[in-house]
Write an enzyme that holds these catalytic residues in place. Structure first.
Site, PDB file in Angstrom:
ATOM      1  N   GLY A  13       0.853  -1.176   0.000  1.00 50.36           N
ATOM      2  CA  GLY A  13       0.000   0.000   0.000  1.00 50.36           C
ATOM      3  C   GLY A  13       0.895   1.234   0.000  1.00 50.36           C
ATOM      4  N   VAL A  76       0.871  -4.257   6.565  1.00 48.78           N
ATOM      5  CA  VAL A  76      -0.519  -4.586   6.250  1.00 48.78           C
ATOM      6  C   VAL A  76      -1.413  -4.064   7.372  1.00 48.78           C
ATOM      7  CG1 VAL A  76       0.133  -6.614   4.912  1.00 48.78           C
ATOM      8  CG2 VAL A  76      -0.355  -6.866   7.364  1.00 48.78           C
ATOM      9  N   ASN A 104       0.402   0.015  12.357  1.00 51.20           N
ATOM     10  CA  ASN A 104      -0.093   0.607  13.607  1.00 51.20           C
ATOM     11  C   ASN A 104      -0.745  -0.466  14.460  1.00 51.20           C
ATOM     12  OD1 ASN A 104       0.601   3.290  13.882  1.00 51.20           O
ATOM     13  ND2 ASN A 104      -1.121   4.050  12.689  1.00 51.20           N
ATOM     14  N   SER A 130       6.378   6.807  12.076  1.00 49.35           N
ATOM     15  CA  SER A 130       5.560   8.012  12.074  1.00 49.35           C
ATOM     16  C   SER A 130       6.022   8.985  10.998  1.00 49.35           C
ATOM     17  CB  SER A 130       5.628   8.709  13.436  1.00 49.35           C
ATOM     18  OG  SER A 130       4.840   9.878  13.423  1.00 49.35           O
ATOM     19  N   LYS A 184       4.781   4.555  19.873  1.00 48.86           N
ATOM     20  CA  LYS A 184       4.095   5.112  18.707  1.00 48.86           C
ATOM     21  C   LYS A 184       2.634   5.441  19.045  1.00 48.86           C
ATOM     22  CE  LYS A 184       3.256   6.069  14.301  1.00 48.86           C
ATOM     23  NZ  LYS A 184       1.809   6.028  14.161  1.00 48.86           N
ATOM     24  N   HIS A 187       2.642   8.582  20.989  1.00 54.39           N
ATOM     25  CA  HIS A 187       2.886   9.664  20.028  1.00 54.39           C
ATOM     26  C   HIS A 187       1.573  10.106  19.390  1.00 54.39           C
ATOM     27  CE1 HIS A 187       3.216  10.945  15.817  1.00 54.39           C
ATOM     28  NE2 HIS A 187       4.343  11.550  16.139  1.00 54.39           N
ATOM     29  N   ASN A 188       0.778   9.132  18.949  1.00 56.65           N
ATOM     30  CA  ASN A 188      -0.477   9.470  18.289  1.00 56.65           C
ATOM     31  C   ASN A 188      -1.473  10.090  19.257  1.00 56.65           C
ATOM     32  OD1 ASN A 188       0.820   8.220  16.173  1.00 56.65           O
ATOM     33  ND2 ASN A 188      -0.943   7.038  15.530  1.00 56.65           N
ATOM     34  N   GLU A 191      -0.520  13.544  19.601  1.00 53.00           N
ATOM     35  CA  GLU A 191      -0.922  14.192  18.345  1.00 53.00           C
ATOM     36  C   GLU A 191      -2.388  14.621  18.405  1.00 53.00           C
ATOM     37  OE1 GLU A 191      -1.941  12.311  14.055  1.00 53.00           O
ATOM     38  OE2 GLU A 191       0.112  11.944  14.740  1.00 53.00           O
TER      39      GLU A 191
END
Length: 479
Positions: A13, A76, A104, A130, A184, A187-188, A191
Site C-alpha cells: 500500500g 498490512v 499501527n 511516524s 508510537k 505519540h499518536n 498528536e
C-alpha cells in the site's frame, strides 16, 4: 532465486511502497511482495530506477530472495490481517530471522506475537513508523521494539532511512517486545491533543477576536517562528490560508465539522485507564472528535442557551491573541508531559527500559508532532534521566508560571462566551490537580467506605481504617 535482498517488504500500500522505495534509495536491495501481484509489478515498473528491487510473486519466492538473517517487513492492516501474514511467512523462516511489523498494531498484540515467535527462535520486531506517506518515503521517525540482537542488525538500516536532525538519526531502539508500538501509540495520543488544542486556539481567535481564517493563518505563521514552532502549527497556517477552488470561500468553512479517527487515540486513552495514568488532555481531545461526529445528539442540543460572544475591538483582540498563545503553549506542555508520564508508567508495568530523552530525540524529525521544544525535552532528560515531570525542569516551570494569568483568562473567557475548549480546560485542571496541596479525594474515600466498606487511610497514623457508619459513636477500626 538467489538470496540477494538485504530486506523485504510485503504489503505494498502507500506506506509499504514508500518504505520499500526509501530503503532502495539508500542503497539497500529490497525484495517486494504483495498479495496482489499487480502492485508488485507496478512498483518495479514505476520506481525501479530508484534502486534495486527484487520482485516476488509468492511467499516462497519472497523468503528465498532474502539474505540470512532474513529481514521481512510486513506493512498490512493491523489485527487479523497481520496475524494471517505472520502465519503465512513464519513457517518459511529459520531461527535468527526477523519479522518486522511496521503497521499501527496494538502493543498488546505485538507482545503476544513476539512471545510466540520467540519460542520458534524468530525475532519479532514491533516498529512504530511516524510521518505518514511523505515520512515513509523521505525519512520517518522510527520507534523500534524487540530484542537488542535484532536491533544490532536492523539499526544501521533504520538509521539510513530515517529523518535526520542536526545530523542525528530519528530512529532508536526504545525497548523490548511491544515498547516500539506502545511509544508510537502515545505519540499518536499526543498528536490528538496537540491538534485539538490548536483547533481550540483557532476557534477562540475566530469567535472572540473576530479574525478571518486568513488573518488567523498569519497569526499561526508568526507563532511558528517562536516557541510554538512545529509541523502542526506550520500546516495549520497553510490550511487556514487555503481558499476553496470551487466556491472561493475559506477552505476551513466548506469542510464538515466532524473529525474522524483511526483508533490510536482511543487505544491511548483505554490503556491509560488500565495503567492509572491521567492523560486528561489526550482523553478530552479524543472525546472531542467523538462528539463532533454525534450529529443527532448535537441537533438535540442545538439552540439551547449558552454564553454571549461579543467581538473584541482590534486593540483588545491583539491582547487576547497573546493570551491564547500563552494558553496554547502551556496546554501543549501539559499534554506532552502526560504522554511522557504514561510512557514511564508503562515502562514500570511491563519492564521496559525506555530512554525518555531518546524518545524526544527521534520525535524531532519525521513525525507529526515534531516541534522546536522537543530539543529542550531531550536536554531535560539528559540532565536528569529520572525526571518525573517536564515541570521539574526550570525553564518549563518558569514558562508555566508566566502563563498563569493568560492561561486562566483564556479558559474563563471561553466559558463566559460558551465556546468549547475541552483540551485547554483539561490541561489547566490537570495542572491544578497536581499542584493542589490537598484534593477532595479525601471525601471520595469517605463515600467509598460508607457504601462499600472499602476502608481509607488516615493522615495521622499508618494503616487502613473503616468507620461503622450505621452505628454512630463506634470508633474506627484498623484492618
Amino acid at each position: 532465486m538467489n538470496a540477494t535482498a538485504a530486506i523485504g517488504v510485503t504489503g505494498l500500500g502507500v506506506m509499504g511502497r514508500n518504505l520499500a522505495r526509501n530503503f532502495a534509495r539508500n542503497g539497500h536491495t529490497v525484495a517486494v511482495h504483495n498479495r496482489s501481484v499487480g502492485r508488485t509489478r507496478a512498483l518495479v515498473e514505476e520506481f525501479g530506477h530508484e534502486g534495486t528491487f527484487v520482485p516476488a510473486e509468492t511467499a516462497e519466492e519472497f523468503v528465498a530472495a532474502l539474505e540470512r538473517p532474513r529481514r521481512l517487513m510486513i506493512m498490512v492492516q493491523a489485527g487479523e490481517v497481520t496475524d494471517a501474514v505472520i502465519d503465512e511467512f513464519a513457517p518459511l523462516l529459520q531461527p535468527g530471522d526477523m519479522i518486522i511489523d511496521g503497521g499501527n498494531a496494538h502493543f498488546a498484540d505485538t507482545r503476544r506475537r513476539e512471545a510466540a515467535l520467540r519460542e520458534k527462535g524468530i525475532h519479532f520486531v514491533g516498529t512504530g513508523v511516524s510521518g505518514g506517506e511523505e515520512g515513509a518515503l523521505n525519512g520517518p521517525s522510527i520507534m523500534v521494539g524487540g530484542s537488542s540482537e535484532s536491533y544490532d542488525v536492523l539499526g544501521p538500516m533504520f538509521d539510513s532511512i530515517s529523518a535526520k536532525v542536526d545530523g542525528e538519526s530519528c530512529a532508536a531502539h526504545v525497548g523490548t517486545d511491544g515498547a516500539g508500538h506502545f511509544v508510537k501509540m502515545v505519540h499518536n495520543g499526543i498528536e490528538y491533543a496537540d491538534m485539538q488544542l490548536i483547533a481550540e486556539a483557532y476557534d477562540l481567535l475566530r469567535q472572540v477576536a473576530g479574525y478571518t481564517p486568513a488573518e488567523i493563518a498569519e497569526v499561526f505563521q508568526e507563532w511558528n517562528r517562536g516557541r510554538l514552532g512545529s509541523y502542526l502549527i506550520e500546516i495549520t497556517a497553510e490550511v487556514l490560508a487555503h481558499t476553496d477552488a470551487l466556491t472561493g470561500q475559506a477552505f476551513v468553512d466548506i469542510v464538515t465539522d466532524a473529525a474522524g479517527q483511526k483508533g490510536t487515540g482511543r487505544w491511548t486513552v483505554q490503556t491509560a485507564l488500565d495503567l492509572g495514568s491521567p492523560v486528561t488532555a489526550i482523553a478530552q481531545a479524543t472525546f472531542a472528535r467523538a462528539a463532533s461526529g454525534q450529529r443527532e445528539l448535537r441537533a438535540a442540543y442545538a439552540g439551547l442557551p449558552g454564553g454571549t460572544t461579543p467581538l473584541l475591538s482590534r486593540t483588545e483582540a491583539a491582547r487576547f491573541t497573546s493570551q491564547v498563545e500563552h494558553a496554547l503553549y502551556a496546554s501543549k506542555v501539559i499534554a506532552y508531559d502526560q504522554g511522557w508520564k504514561m510512557i514511564q508508567d508503562a515502562a514500570a508495568e511491563f519492564g521496559w527500559k525506555i530512554d525518555l530523552g531518546s524518545v524526544a530525540r527521534i520525535w524531532r524529525g519525521g513525525c507529526i508532532i515534531r516541534a522546536t521544544f522537543l530539543d529542550r525535552i531531550r536536554a531535560a532528560y539528559a540532565a536528569d534521566p529520572e525526571l518525573v515531570s517536564l515541570l521539574g525542569e526550570m525553564e518549563f516551570a518558569m514558562e508555566i508560571t508566566d502563563a498563569q494569568v493568560p492561561w486562566r483568562e483564556t479558559v474563563a473567557s471561553a466559558a463566559r462566551r460558551g465556546i468549547p475548549v475541552p483540551a485547554f480546560s483539561a490541561a489547566l485542571s490537570h495542572y491544578d490537580t497536581l499542584r493542589a496541596e490537598r484534593l477532595p479525594a479525601a471525601l471520595l474515600q469517605g463515600q467509598r467506605d460508607y457504601f462499600g466498606a472499602h476502608t481509607y487511610g488516615r493522615t495521622d497514623r499508618p494503616g487502613a481504617f473503616h468507620t461503622h457508619w450505621a452505628e454512630p459513636g463506634r470508633p474506627e477500626t484498623s484492618d
